[in-house]
Design a protein around this motif. Structure first.
Motif, PDB file in Angstrom:
ATOM      1  N   LEU A 177       0.845  -1.195   0.000  1.00 40.99           N
ATOM      2  CA  LEU A 177       0.000   0.000   0.000  1.00 40.99           C
ATOM      3  C   LEU A 177       0.872   1.233   0.000  1.00 40.99           C
ATOM      4  N   ALA A 178       0.394   2.293  -0.623  1.00 43.65           N
ATOM      5  CA  ALA A 178       1.052   3.604  -0.563  1.00 43.65           C
ATOM      6  C   ALA A 178       0.107   4.530   0.192  1.00 43.65           C
ATOM      7  N   VAL A 184      -7.753   6.935   2.699  1.00 45.95           N
ATOM      8  CA  VAL A 184      -8.441   7.038   3.984  1.00 45.95           C
ATOM      9  C   VAL A 184      -9.888   6.594   3.820  1.00 45.95           C
ATOM     10  N   GLY A 185     -10.288   5.587   4.601  1.00 45.81           N
ATOM     11  CA  GLY A 185     -11.653   5.089   4.589  1.00 45.81           C
ATOM     12  C   GLY A 185     -12.004   4.200   3.408  1.00 45.81           C
ATOM     13  N   LYS A 186     -11.014   3.879   2.566  1.00 44.98           N
ATOM     14  CA  LYS A 186     -11.307   3.087   1.373  1.00 44.98           C
ATOM     15  C   LYS A 186     -10.705   1.686   1.431  1.00 44.98           C
TER      16      LYS A 186
END
Length: 187
Positions: A177-178, A184-186
């Motif tokens: 992940l970056a 955020v929230g996804k």
């Protein structure tokens, strides 16, 4: 020590490794990844199962540039006697550090007060001597060397790839992940 980001503290001790007694200090650890694998005592029950499991992964760890230091409050003489008498322990090719003066166990905050034995603690330090991974289990719960190898691969990847993080159950070659505001929230 024992807190992520803390620096390896000074120590000097004798190791049993490859049929010889070898002096080891904190300075010998610097420049490579290292695992400090604390266990309560030689000639016990859960300990040989863990140490054998780690011995089975030692070649893989060495290929990754990782050195292993098993540590108990026993002497290097006891480590040799155990190595010579136990089929499981005879597989060990990594360092078995004697810590009868409790310096290393105290440095890693893994010595059980009033008992004189180390907890089952695994500590991984990076080449700069900075603590990156910690795992401590109660005496009756053994550790898994395959999971340790996975975690070290993730820690090394994370250090070598700024801006990338390794999600749960990450395995080498899997997606990372970056972190960004867009995530955020996804997840």
């Amino acid at each position: 020590m024992g807190i992520i980001g803390s620096q390896l503290k000074p120590f000097a001790t004798t190791s049993y490794k490859d049929g010889a007694f070898v002096e080891v200090t904190d300075k010998d650890v610097l420049g490579k990844w290292a695992v400090f694998f604390f266990y309560p005592a030689d000639f016990t029950f859960v300990c040989p199962t863990e140490l054998e499991d780690l011995a089975d992964k030692y070649d893989e760890l060495k290929a990754m540039g990782v050195e292993v230091y098993a540590v108990s409050t026993d002497t290097h003489f006891s480590h040799k006697a155990w190595h010579d008498s136990s089929p499981a322990i005879s597989k060990i090719k990594y360092h078995m550090l004697g810590d009868q003066n409790h310096v290393i166990s105290n440095n890693f905050n893994t010595l059980r007060e009033g008992v004189g034995l180390a907890d089952r603690g695994t500590f991984v330090v990076d080449p700069a001597g900075v603590l990156q991974l910690v795992e401590v289990t109660p005496e009756g719960v053994g550790r898994n060397a395959a999971e340790l190898v996975r975690k070290i691969k993730a820690a090394k990847y994370w250090q070598e790839h700024p801006g990338q993080v390794c999600p749960a159950k990450w395995e080498e070659g899997a997606e990372t992940l970056a972190p960004s505001i867009d995530l955020v929230g996804k997840i």
